[in-house]
Design a protein around this motif. Structure first.
Motif, mmCIF file in Angstrom:
data_model
loop_
_atom_site.group_PDB
_atom_site.id
_atom_site.type_symbol
_atom_site.label_atom_id
_atom_site.label_comp_id
_atom_site.label_asym_id
_atom_site.label_seq_id
_atom_site.Cartn_x
_atom_site.Cartn_y
_atom_site.Cartn_z
ATOM 1 N N LYS A 203 0.833 -1.204 0.000
ATOM 2 C CA LYS A 203 0.000 0.000 0.000
ATOM 3 C C LYS A 203 0.868 1.254 0.000
ATOM 4 C CE LYS A 203 -1.748 -1.642 3.769
ATOM 5 N NZ LYS A 203 -2.503 -1.825 5.031
ATOM 6 N N PRO A 204 0.567 2.271 -0.790
ATOM 7 C CA PRO A 204 -0.676 2.524 -1.533
ATOM 8 C C PRO A 204 -0.639 2.061 -2.991
ATOM 9 C CG PRO A 204 0.686 4.484 -1.632
ATOM 10 C CD PRO A 204 1.457 3.451 -0.825
ATOM 11 N N HIS A 205 0.288 1.180 -3.342
ATOM 12 C CA HIS A 205 0.488 0.812 -4.745
ATOM 13 C C HIS A 205 -0.442 -0.335 -5.162
ATOM 14 C CE1 HIS A 205 3.920 3.500 -4.689
ATOM 15 N NE2 HIS A 205 4.205 2.988 -3.504
ATOM 16 N N PRO A 206 -0.820 -0.394 -6.441
ATOM 17 C CA PRO A 206 -1.836 -1.338 -6.918
ATOM 18 C C PRO A 206 -1.559 -2.826 -6.699
ATOM 19 C CG PRO A 206 -1.536 0.412 -8.531
ATOM 20 C CD PRO A 206 -0.456 0.589 -7.502
ATOM 21 N N PRO A 207 -0.301 -3.331 -6.772
ATOM 22 C CA PRO A 207 -0.122 -4.783 -6.708
ATOM 23 C C PRO A 207 -0.726 -5.455 -5.481
ATOM 24 C CG PRO A 207 1.882 -3.775 -7.529
ATOM 25 C CD PRO A 207 0.988 -2.650 -7.086
ATOM 26 N N ILE A 208 -0.642 -4.823 -4.324
ATOM 27 C CA ILE A 208 -1.159 -5.490 -3.126
ATOM 28 C C ILE A 208 -2.691 -5.519 -3.136
ATOM 29 C CG2 ILE A 208 -1.203 -3.444 -1.630
ATOM 30 C CD1 ILE A 208 -0.267 -5.356 0.656
#
Length: 291
Positions: A203-208
């Motif tokens: 978080k805050p990135h899309p993969p997770i």
């Protein structure tokens, strides 16, 4: 306009699933928060699904063991999605090369173990000294209390060699009980500041969030409009949830508790409104503590 609420049931009936942060929301790095666990148990008893979405660099099974030791009951959640698993998946796809230098002895054994999913395209990853590495994998500083600046020399060499740094935990700091510790995100931020390239998967990135949705889909089919994200990190939980188009419940009594007055249980609504405006973020709702 962010709505200030007193308990999760005030809004939870609008959602079929929760993406819940762990550290600062469900436990403090030492022990579980009983009210938070009870709230999640009660939500699940109504048929709701709970996915714990954490920036921990550990694999999910390691997190499950850890939080059980803290006192989080098994029936408080359905699944776990970790930044560590998201980053490990990328590592085994070779995003920083096959010969990697690992920073973060505390989680090395967990992070470097083979993935527990079948991947035909997975590469064989070898841990090597920095001078032999193609890239860096960082699961955290060796000493979480030491100044991240201590890595400047290491990062200068890595940048000159054109290495990418895979960050397994985007958090800058975390509170373990009353002690504030540095996380992998602080090192990645320093490397980026120095001109290096850092890759993020929590978080805050899309993969997770993609991983969290995949874990949820194994349990139930839930539309995004029926998912509520819960967390205390304005730059991770709140920003990430909003960026994914999901509703967000902000825990004011966590990392930013001092911003809202002397009493963490009763945040000052005016100070909360002003602070959120300064952050240019508007979570759906806010609550002092998960309960």
């Amino acid at each position: 306009m962010t709505r200030l609420i007193q308990s999760l049931p005030e809004i939870s009936t609008n959602y079929d699933a929760l993406f819940v942060d762990l550290w600062g929301c469900v436990h403090n790095g030492v022990t579980a928060y009983p009210e938070a666990c009870a709230a999640l148990q009660a939500y699940r008893q109504t048929g709701g699904k709970v996915v714990l979405v954490t920036n921990s660099p550990r694999p999910w099974r390691s997190v499950a063991t850890q939080i059980k030791e803290f006192g989080v009951p098994d029936d408080a959640y359905d699944a776990i999605a970790t930044s560590g698993d998201s980053a490990r998946l990328a590592m085994y796809l070779g995003v920083v090369g096959q010969k990697v230098h690992h920073i973060g002895d505390m989680f090395k054994d967990d992070f470097m173990q083979p993935m527990d999913i079948i991947m035909e395209e997975a590469l064989e990853i070898t841990e090597v000294p920095l001078k032999d590495a193609e890239g860096i994998v960082c699961s955290g500083p060796e000493d979480p209390l030491a100044d991240p600046e201590e890595y400047r020399g290491t990062f200068l060499y890595a940048k000159q060699k054109g290495m990418k740094l895979l960050c397994a935990n985007p958090d800058i700091v975390v509170d373990r009980g009353e002690i504030r510790e540095w996380c992998a995100g602080a090192l990645a931020a320093l490397y980026t500041e120095m001109g290096g390239e850092s890759l993020y998967f929590g978080k805050p990135h899309p993969p997770i969030y993609d991983l969290a949705r995949r874990r949820l889909s194994r349990i139930a089919e839930v539309e995004d409009a029926r998912i509520l994200c819960i967390g205390d990190g304005i730059g991770t939980d709140v920003m990430g949830g909003i960026g994914e188009g999901l509703d967000v419940l902000f825990i004011t009594g966590g990392l930013a508790a001092k911003e809202f007055g002397p009493d963490p249980i009763n945040p000052d609504p005016a100070r909360l409104k002003m602070w959120l405006s300064e952050q240019n973020l508007a979570p759906t709702a806010a609550i002092s503590l998960l309960r």
